[in-house]
Write a protein that holds these residues in place. Structure first.
Motif, PDB file in Angstrom:
ATOM      1  N   ALA A   1       0.825  -1.212   0.000  1.00  0.00           N
ATOM      2  CA  ALA A   1       0.000   0.000   0.000  1.00  0.00           C
ATOM      3  C   ALA A   1       0.856   1.258   0.000  1.00  0.00           C
ATOM      4  CB  ALA A   1      -0.939   0.003   1.197  1.00  0.00           C
ATOM      5  N   GLU A   2       1.960   1.250   0.767  1.00  0.00           N
ATOM      6  CA  GLU A   2       2.849   2.420   0.794  1.00  0.00           C
ATOM      7  C   GLU A   2       3.506   2.641  -0.562  1.00  0.00           C
ATOM      8  OE1 GLU A   2       4.943   2.937   5.006  1.00  0.00           O
ATOM      9  OE2 GLU A   2       5.022   0.856   4.283  1.00  0.00           O
ATOM     10  N   ILE A   3       3.967   1.564  -1.171  1.00  0.00           N
ATOM     11  CA  ILE A   3       4.592   1.686  -2.492  1.00  0.00           C
ATOM     12  C   ILE A   3       3.574   2.194  -3.496  1.00  0.00           C
ATOM     13  CG2 ILE A   3       5.657   0.383  -4.381  1.00  0.00           C
ATOM     14  CD1 ILE A   3       6.867  -1.448  -2.195  1.00  0.00           C
ATOM     15  N   SER A   4       2.359   1.665  -3.426  1.00  0.00           N
ATOM     16  CA  SER A   4       1.289   2.098  -4.312  1.00  0.00           C
ATOM     17  C   SER A   4       1.033   3.597  -4.176  1.00  0.00           C
ATOM     18  CB  SER A   4       0.021   1.308  -3.989  1.00  0.00           C
ATOM     19  OG  SER A   4      -1.073   1.787  -4.715  1.00  0.00           O
ATOM     20  N   ALA A   5       0.998   4.088  -2.944  1.00  0.00           N
ATOM     21  CA  ALA A   5       0.761   5.512  -2.717  1.00  0.00           C
ATOM     22  C   ALA A   5       1.911   6.361  -3.253  1.00  0.00           C
ATOM     23  CB  ALA A   5       0.566   5.770  -1.226  1.00  0.00           C
TER      24      ALA A   5
ATOM     25  N   LEU B   1      -0.104   4.569  -8.122  1.00  0.00           N
ATOM     26  CA  LEU B   1      -0.623   3.484  -8.960  1.00  0.00           C
ATOM     27  C   LEU B   1      -1.582   2.639  -8.130  1.00  0.00           C
ATOM     28  CD1 LEU B   1       2.635   2.227 -10.718  1.00  0.00           C
ATOM     29  CD2 LEU B   1       0.745   3.444 -11.796  1.00  0.00           C
ATOM     30  N   PRO B   2      -2.548   1.990  -8.776  1.00  0.00           N
ATOM     31  CA  PRO B   2      -3.448   1.105  -8.033  1.00  0.00           C
ATOM     32  C   PRO B   2      -2.672  -0.046  -7.377  1.00  0.00           C
ATOM     33  CG  PRO B   2      -4.309   1.555 -10.226  1.00  0.00           C
ATOM     34  CD  PRO B   2      -2.921   2.105 -10.185  1.00  0.00           C
ATOM     35  N   VAL B   3      -3.164  -0.492  -6.222  1.00  0.00           N
ATOM     36  CA  VAL B   3      -2.503  -1.559  -5.476  1.00  0.00           C
ATOM     37  C   VAL B   3      -2.373  -2.825  -6.323  1.00  0.00           C
ATOM     38  CG1 VAL B   3      -2.708  -3.081  -3.457  1.00  0.00           C
ATOM     39  CG2 VAL B   3      -3.222  -0.654  -3.245  1.00  0.00           C
ATOM     40  N   GLY B   4      -3.389  -3.151  -7.107  1.00  0.00           N
ATOM     41  CA  GLY B   4      -3.343  -4.358  -7.941  1.00  0.00           C
ATOM     42  C   GLY B   4      -2.184  -4.341  -8.918  1.00  0.00           C
TER      43      GLY B   4
ATOM     44  N   VAL C   1       1.298  -6.818  -8.968  1.00  0.00           N
ATOM     45  CA  VAL C   1       1.805  -7.549 -10.137  1.00  0.00           C
ATOM     46  C   VAL C   1       3.272  -7.199 -10.381  1.00  0.00           C
ATOM     47  CG1 VAL C   1       1.608  -7.797 -12.648  1.00  0.00           C
ATOM     48  CG2 VAL C   1      -0.452  -7.799 -11.223  1.00  0.00           C
ATOM     49  N   LEU C   2       3.597  -5.909 -10.327  1.00  0.00           N
ATOM     50  CA  LEU C   2       4.988  -5.483 -10.533  1.00  0.00           C
ATOM     51  C   LEU C   2       5.916  -6.074  -9.473  1.00  0.00           C
ATOM     52  CD1 LEU C   2       4.414  -1.717 -11.421  1.00  0.00           C
ATOM     53  CD2 LEU C   2       5.071  -3.564 -12.984  1.00  0.00           C
ATOM     54  N   LEU C   3       5.482  -6.035  -8.219  1.00  0.00           N
ATOM     55  CA  LEU C   3       6.297  -6.601  -7.148  1.00  0.00           C
ATOM     56  C   LEU C   3       6.424  -8.114  -7.286  1.00  0.00           C
ATOM     57  CD1 LEU C   3       5.072  -4.517  -4.080  1.00  0.00           C
ATOM     58  CD2 LEU C   3       7.246  -4.298  -5.304  1.00  0.00           C
ATOM     59  N   GLY C   4       5.372  -8.769  -7.746  1.00  0.00           N
ATOM     60  CA  GLY C   4       5.435 -10.216  -7.991  1.00  0.00           C
ATOM     61  C   GLY C   4       6.480 -10.553  -9.029  1.00  0.00           C
ATOM     62  N   ASP C   5       6.538  -9.749 -10.093  1.00  0.00           N
ATOM     63  CA  ASP C   5       7.550  -9.967 -11.132  1.00  0.00           C
ATOM     64  C   ASP C   5       8.955  -9.746 -10.581  1.00  0.00           C
ATOM     65  OD1 ASP C   5       5.526 -10.525 -12.916  1.00  0.00           O
ATOM     66  OD2 ASP C   5       5.593  -8.552 -13.906  1.00  0.00           O
ATOM     67  N   LEU C   6       9.134  -8.702  -9.772  1.00  0.00           N
ATOM     68  CA  LEU C   6      10.444  -8.444  -9.159  1.00  0.00           C
ATOM     69  C   LEU C   6      10.834  -9.573  -8.203  1.00  0.00           C
ATOM     70  CD1 LEU C   6      10.140  -4.621  -8.414  1.00  0.00           C
ATOM     71  CD2 LEU C   6      11.540  -5.698 -10.187  1.00  0.00           C
TER      72      LEU C   6
END
Length: 64
Positions: A11-15, A19-22, A26-31
């Protein structure tokens, strides 16, 4: 990637990225899959405030 230098919630990264949390998940999952970041579960709280502090806060709020 710079935001991931210290522990931070999705949530913090999203803010920060506005960008939307969803999408951030996905981006963090890829990383994570690429071994570029580490993921940990939440750390348990060591101890909450003492009863004395909680009573002082409640009394302070009541005094307002």
């Amino acid at each position: 990637m710079g935001l991931c230098q210290r522990p931070m919630s999705v949530a913090e990264i999203s803010a920060h990225l506005d960008l939307p949390v969803g999408i951030v998940r996905v981006l963090l999952g890829d990383l994570l899959d690429g071994g570029l970041i580490l993921a940990r579960g939440p750390q348990p709280a060591v101890a909450g405030p003492s009863e004395r502090i909680l009573r002082a806060v409640i009394n302070g709020i009541r005094a307002l």
